[in-house]
Design an enzyme around this catalytic site. Structure first.
Site, mmCIF file in Angstrom:
data_model
loop_
_atom_site.group_PDB
_atom_site.id
_atom_site.type_symbol
_atom_site.label_atom_id
_atom_site.label_comp_id
_atom_site.label_asym_id
_atom_site.label_seq_id
_atom_site.Cartn_x
_atom_site.Cartn_y
_atom_site.Cartn_z
ATOM 1 N N HIS A 26 51.025 57.099 -10.088
ATOM 2 C CA HIS A 26 51.584 58.230 -9.345
ATOM 3 C C HIS A 26 52.166 59.173 -10.408
ATOM 4 C CE1 HIS A 26 52.252 55.003 -6.302
ATOM 5 N NE2 HIS A 26 52.115 55.938 -5.408
ATOM 6 N N ASP A 30 55.605 58.191 -11.456
ATOM 7 C CA ASP A 30 55.777 56.919 -12.192
ATOM 8 C C ASP A 30 55.678 57.169 -13.673
ATOM 9 O OD1 ASP A 30 55.252 55.586 -9.776
ATOM 10 O OD2 ASP A 30 53.120 55.457 -10.278
ATOM 11 N N GLU A 66 44.305 55.965 1.812
ATOM 12 C CA GLU A 66 44.706 54.555 1.834
ATOM 13 C C GLU A 66 45.446 54.271 3.143
ATOM 14 O OE1 GLU A 66 46.736 53.092 -1.675
ATOM 15 O OE2 GLU A 66 47.835 51.640 -0.472
ATOM 16 N N GLU A 109 43.990 48.310 1.185
ATOM 17 C CA GLU A 109 44.954 47.370 0.608
ATOM 18 C C GLU A 109 45.091 46.150 1.512
ATOM 19 O OE1 GLU A 109 48.775 48.696 -1.044
ATOM 20 O OE2 GLU A 109 49.681 46.896 -0.171
ATOM 21 N N HIS A 134 48.323 45.988 3.538
ATOM 22 C CA HIS A 134 48.383 46.975 4.621
ATOM 23 C C HIS A 134 47.510 46.527 5.790
ATOM 24 C CE1 HIS A 134 49.512 50.334 1.527
ATOM 25 N NE2 HIS A 134 50.343 49.300 1.530
ATOM 26 N N ASP A 172 43.069 47.976 -3.031
ATOM 27 C CA ASP A 172 44.352 47.599 -3.616
ATOM 28 C C ASP A 172 44.506 46.104 -3.382
ATOM 29 O OD1 ASP A 172 44.943 50.011 -4.696
ATOM 30 O OD2 ASP A 172 46.708 50.422 -3.467
ATOM 31 N N ASP A 217 55.677 44.742 3.574
ATOM 32 C CA ASP A 217 54.746 45.046 2.482
ATOM 33 C C ASP A 217 55.260 44.389 1.199
ATOM 34 O OD1 ASP A 217 52.564 46.227 1.315
ATOM 35 O OD2 ASP A 217 53.480 48.205 1.126
HETATM 36 C C1 XLS Z 1 52.467 51.779 -0.787
HETATM 37 C C2 XLS Z 1 51.140 52.079 -1.292
HETATM 38 C C3 XLS Z 1 51.113 52.972 -2.507
HETATM 39 C C4 XLS Z 1 49.752 53.548 -2.723
HETATM 40 C C5 XLS Z 1 49.694 54.675 -3.672
HETATM 41 O O1 XLS Z 1 52.654 50.976 0.118
HETATM 42 O O2 XLS Z 1 50.491 50.872 -1.511
HETATM 43 O O3 XLS Z 1 51.582 52.309 -3.634
HETATM 44 O O4 XLS Z 1 48.846 52.548 -3.147
HETATM 45 O O5 XLS Z 1 50.521 55.699 -3.290
HETATM 46 CA CA CA Z 2 51.568 47.764 -0.334
HETATM 47 CA CA CA Z 3 48.491 50.485 -2.234
#
Ligand code: XLS
Ligand code: CA
Ligand code: CA
Length: 437
Positions: free
Chosen positions: A101, A104, A232, A268, A271, A296, A307
């Site tokens: 990001h 980051d 995502e 992910e 998620h 992810d 999460d």
């Molecule tokens: C948060 C997300 C985030 C995305 C990127 O829950 O996983 O980290 O992967 O913004």
């Molecule tokens: Ca996550």
């Molecule tokens: Ca993610």
């Protein structure tokens, strides 16, 4: 610069008999599986945020991780130094990609232009390190959720200025991703959702989100960025409800707004389970609409239900995931990005290695098991056979669009009853799968 991980050698493949915790037991980058190397199949990536920015604070206590290379300040110098450490880590691990990001990698400044300048200064180091090591950027993204300005959302904020700020931030993050040769760009709608419907105009917010995505597609062309866009999905957290709930919702949203050809999905695992699905379900749905882009790779905890972003260790899960990925033709622009952090108790720098090695081995085992299941063919043959009534006769005519309700009524009135069903053999198939794990 002194090495941050001086005591740790480059991680090597030593095979299943090895007792060395700093070696791969299953991930052998050059080993061929279905005609491609493991490295080409798995395309591992390190997530900058969890690996280098997450001190593992939780709602009940502060950060615990020991990061001797970090001076704890928000200076650009510290960020640049941290970037060099990140590349030392990724290189020793033998991973080919990373993801970040904007906020980051570089500190947010007092103004947007100061933030842009900070990002430029750190991107310079990222570029040098990419060139030095050959490590590539899998995707970049913008943090549109941490700063209080995003408390009501970014593109779905009731405050039009926040929409404008978000657009400016994404434009810059996309430029930097392009500059670093990024293979993709991810939109994760951190706070694009709501806490209460009492204060929310849901239809209007969805329209604004679509406008934001369309502008991103336009800007991508303007700057000549050819990387893959991903959405995502995530159903909730930090919002009560997030608009990008799951793969099917994202697909519907993109389709309804004429954006489905411009995006794929970044699935992910954690998620998926938050949305009440399995990881494989989300991959399978994305693949079914030709939108399986990137992954992810992590896992949740069924007893916690939020999460937790843990490293993947469940070989049953990685096998299921790799079955779907192999069936869909494999990852091309995307990869397996470890969007995972070490446990709050795992405080040492070496724990970063153990965590990633475990995740990589879990996926290598999943890949090998999935390839063996495919070579064996019993499960795939069973599925083919299960749908055999669609290959000829009435089934083939329905699929070809030749018949409607009137013709089908005539057909069934003459026939009187459908042919008998055959068993779905669920346990038989589960037993076959287990033989390969
Ligand atoms: C948060 C997300 C985030 C995305 C990127 O829950 O996983 O980290 O992967 O913004
Ligand atoms: Ca996550
Ligand atoms: Ca993610």
């Amino acid at each position: 610069m002194a090495e941050a991980f001086a005591d740790i050698p480059k991680i090597q493949f030593e095979g299943p008999e090895s007792k060395n915790p700093l070696a791969f037991k299953h991930y052998n980058p050059t080993e061929l599986v279905e005609g491609k190397t493991m490295a080409e199949h798995l395309r591992f990536s390190v997530a900058y945020w969890h690996t280098f920015r997450n001190g593992c604070a939780d709602p009940f206590g502060g950060p615990t991780r020991i990061m001797p290379w970090d001076d704890g300040t928000d200076s650009v110098e510290n960020a640049q130094n941290r970037a060099r450490v990140a590349f030392e880590f990724i290189e020793k691990l033998g991973v080919e990609f990373y993801c970040f990001h904007d906020r980051d990698v570089a500190p947010e400044g007092a103004t947007l232009s100061e933030s842009h300048a900070n990002l430029d200064a750190v991107a310079k180091v990222l570029k040098e390190e990419q060139e030095r090591t050959g490590i590539k950027l899998l995707w970049g993204t913008a943090c549109l959720f941490a700063n209080p300005r995003f408390m009501h959302g970014a593109s779905t904020s009731p405050n039009a200025d926040v929409f404008a700020f978000s657009a400016a931030q994404v434009a810059k993050a996309m430029e930097i991703t392009h500059e670093l040769g990024g293979l993709g760009y991810v939109f994760w709608g951190g706070r694009e959702g709501y806490k209460s419907l009492l204060n929310t105009d849901l239809g209007r917010e969805l329209d604004h989100m679509a406008k934001f995505m369309q502008m991103a597609v336009d800007y991508k062309k303007e700057i000549g960025f050819t990387g893959q866009f991903y959405i995502e999905p995530k159903p909730k957290e930090p919002t009560k409800h997030q608009y990008d709930f799951d793969s099917a919702t994202c697909h519907g949203f993109l389709k309804a707004n004429g954006l489905d050809k411009d995006f794929k999905l970044n699935i992910e695992a954690n998620h998926a389970t938050l949305a009440g699905h399995t990881f494989q379900h989300e991959l399978e749905f994305a693949a079914s609409v030709d939108m399986l882009g990137s992954v992810d790779a992590n896992r949740g905890d069924s007893q916690l239900g939020w999460d937790t972003d843990q490293f993947p260790t469940d070989v049953y899960d990685t096998t299921a995931a790799m079955l779907t990925i192999l069936k869909s033709g494999g990852l091309t622009t995307g990869g397996l990005n470890f969007d995972a952090h070490v446990a709050r108790e795992s405080v040492d720098p070496v724990d970063l290695f153990y965590a990633h090695i475990g995740g990589m081995d879990a996926f290598a085992r999943g890949l090998k098991a999935a390839a063996a299941i495919r070579a064996d063919g019993q499960i795939a043959d069973f599925v083919t056979e299960r749908y055999a009534t669609w290959d000829t006769g009435i089934g083939a005519d329905i699929e070809a669009g030749k018949l409607g309700y009137a013709e089908l009524s005539k057909y069934m009135l003459e026939k009187g009853e459908s042919d008998a069903n055959i068993s779905g053999r669920v346990e038989y198939l589960e037993n076959i799968l287990n033989e390969f794990i």
